[in-house]
Write a protein that holds these residues in place. Sequence first.
Motif, PDB file in Angstrom:
ATOM      1  N   LYS A  34      39.318  45.675  52.737  1.00  0.00           N
ATOM      2  CA  LYS A  34      40.443  45.036  52.050  1.00  0.00           C
ATOM      3  C   LYS A  34      40.622  45.630  50.659  1.00  0.00           C
ATOM      4  N   LEU A  35      39.518  45.811  49.941  1.00  0.00           N
ATOM      5  CA  LEU A  35      39.609  46.404  48.602  1.00  0.00           C
ATOM      6  C   LEU A  35      40.161  47.823  48.689  1.00  0.00           C
ATOM      7  N   THR A  36      39.694  48.592  49.658  1.00  0.00           N
ATOM      8  CA  THR A  36      40.210  49.952  49.846  1.00  0.00           C
ATOM      9  C   THR A  36      41.709  49.942  50.080  1.00  0.00           C
ATOM     10  N   SER A  37      42.170  49.026  50.931  1.00  0.00           N
ATOM     11  CA  SER A  37      43.601  48.928  51.227  1.00  0.00           C
ATOM     12  C   SER A  37      44.417  48.631  49.967  1.00  0.00           C
ATOM     13  N   LEU A  38      43.942  47.690  49.165  1.00  0.00           N
ATOM     14  CA  LEU A  38      44.651  47.329  47.935  1.00  0.00           C
ATOM     15  C   LEU A  38      44.644  48.486  46.936  1.00  0.00           C
ATOM     16  N   LEU A  39      43.518  49.188  46.841  1.00  0.00           N
ATOM     17  CA  LEU A  39      43.428  50.303  45.903  1.00  0.00           C
ATOM     18  C   LEU A  39      44.262  51.496  46.361  1.00  0.00           C
TER      19      LEU A  39
END
Length: 215
Positions: free
Chosen positions: A101-106
Motif C-alpha cells: 500500500k505504501l509503495t502504491s501511494l509513493l
Amino acid sequence: MKKQLIACLFVSALAFTTTVSSAGAEGRPAPQRACINQSVIQLKYPMQKLWIEHAWWTRSFIVSSLAGLKDQNDVLVRLLENQVDLGNIIKPYYGVQAGNKLTSLLKEHILIAGKIIEAAKAGDQAKVNQFNKDWIRNADEIVAFLTSANPNWNKQVLTDMFYTNLKLTTTEVEDRLKGDWTADIKTADTNETHLIHMGDFLTDGIVKQFPNRFR
C-alpha cells in the motif's frame, strides 16, 4: 551470551545560538552524545539510504525531464523502484499488504510529480496548480495511512515533513527552469537533508512501537 554491539555516535546540535554579544562572541553548537544499538542501526541506516535515493533519483528525473534527455524513462523506472524499496522496508513490521500500500501511494506521488514537471516545462500554470492539489491530496493519504499504523508518528509533524518535501521539490523545478543553478543546488542539498530527517523520524517511530525488536 554474545554482547550486543553498542554504537555511540558523537553528533553536533543542529541549532545553535546566533546572537552575538557586544564583545563579538558567537554561539557554537555543543557536541551531544547519542548511543544506538545494532538492531536500530540495521533499520536506521538502510532507511536513510532509501530516502537519500528518493531525493536524488527524483532530482535526476527532474533534470532529465526538463532537458528532454534520452534517459528520462530509465530514470523514472529506477525512481519507481525506490518506492518499492520504501514499501518493502516496513513489511517486517506492518506486513506485506501495508508495504504494498505504501509503495502504491509513493508511486502515485512520483507520477503526479512527473505531471507537475511537464506542466511547468510547458508554462501551463493552471495545470501546475491542478496537479499540485492532487499532490497534496496524495501526501495527506500517505500521512493518514502511516499514522493509522503507528501512533508514534505525529500526524501534524509528518504532514509538515511531506509538505516541505513537496515545496522543496517544486522549488528545484522552478530554479532549473530559471537557470538559477546556485539556488537549484542549494535546494537539492536542503531536500536531501530534510528527507534524511524524515527517515530518522520514521525509524524512531518504529523503534518506539516495537521496542522488543530493538533490544
